[in-house]
Design an enzyme around this catalytic site. Structure first.
Site, mmCIF file in Angstrom:
data_model
loop_
_atom_site.group_PDB
_atom_site.id
_atom_site.type_symbol
_atom_site.label_atom_id
_atom_site.label_comp_id
_atom_site.label_asym_id
_atom_site.label_seq_id
_atom_site.Cartn_x
_atom_site.Cartn_y
_atom_site.Cartn_z
ATOM 1 C CB SER A 140 11.348 53.549 -46.227
ATOM 2 O OG SER A 140 10.658 53.428 -47.454
ATOM 3 C CE1 TYR A 153 14.671 57.700 -47.973
ATOM 4 C CE2 TYR A 153 13.353 55.836 -48.697
ATOM 5 C CZ TYR A 153 13.498 56.974 -47.926
ATOM 6 O OH TYR A 153 12.467 57.377 -47.106
#
Length: 245
Positions: A140, A153
């Site tokens: 990401s 995350y």
């Protein structure tokens, strides 16, 4: 179905980026194994959409954090279609909370899905993908931003980015590429969930293209990496984020 047919295994293939990738690869002629965690209706819908467009697909339920489930996913590809040529590991979870307030059970769940799941899927891919094939993992672009609440995350996706370069070298001589895609803000259910219109406008404005990405944007990058045009790209992390700053 013969073993000469190209076969793609797509985890998280029932929704979001995974589904867009599954449908896009099916249009390229791949038979697709749609891996999904629990939403049978969404998985069946993805298979129906691929079939309606003239493709071939099956859905296989499993937990990417469970080694036996991951092995069964790849066994299903072998049984249904004769082998595996492309693996797209799009399954993952995101729980956004400041680190000081993060519940340890949520932390374990994110690491299990995003880190352990990536390693288990990559392990089976390393064992099974045929020569000329590709493995596409997902990081990401949030790793490069200071966004409160994203520490766990981002940490899980940082672990993903350690894999492609090393695994690509471990597969020397196999003619199999390993890369990761790091999308920017993309309009999936996973990303949109719980965000206000103001937050969505903030993320859209972070790119000079002035919009969120779409699952289809990312699916095009998957198709490039999976196909012959992208086969010289190996061991890399591609930041498909519209120029996110």
């Amino acid at each position: 179905m013969t073993s000469a047919t190209k076969v793609a295994v797509v985890t998280g293939g029932s929704r979001g980026i995974g589904r867009a990738a599954a449908e896009r690869l099916a249009r390229e002629g791949y038979s697709v194994v749609v891996g999904f965690a629990g939403n049978v209706e969404a998985a069946d819908d993805a298979v129906a959409a691929i079939t309606a467009a003239g493709g071939t697909a099956v859905a296989v339920k499993g937990d990417v954090g469970d080694a036996s489930d991951v092995a069964a996913l790849f066994d299903a590809a072998q049984d249904a279609f004769g082998g595996v040529d492309v693996v797209v590991h799009a399954a993952g979870i995101m729980r956004i909370t400041p680190l000081a307030e993060y519940d340890v059970d949520d932390l374990d769940a994110v690491l299990r899905a995003n880190v352990r799941g990536t390693l288990l899927v990559a392990q089976q891919a390393a064992r099974t993908v045929r020569p000329g094939g590709s493995v596409v993992l997902f990081s990401s672009s949030v790793i490069g931003r200071a966004l409160p609440g994203y520490a766990v995350y981002a940490a899980s996706k940082g672990a993903v980015e350690a894999v492609p370069f090393i695994l690509a070298h471990e597969l020397r001589g196999r003619d199999v590429t390993v890369n990761a895609i790091a999308p920017g803000p993309t309009a999936t259910d996973l990303f949109l969930d719980g965000k206000t219109p103001e937050q969505l406008a903030f993320f859209a404005a972070a790119s000079p293209l002035d919009r969120l990405g779409t699952p289809e944007d990312i699916a095009e990058v998957v198709t490039f990496l999976a196909g012959p045009a992208g086969h010289w790209v190996n061991g890399q992390v591609l930041r498909a984020n519209g120029g996110l700053h």
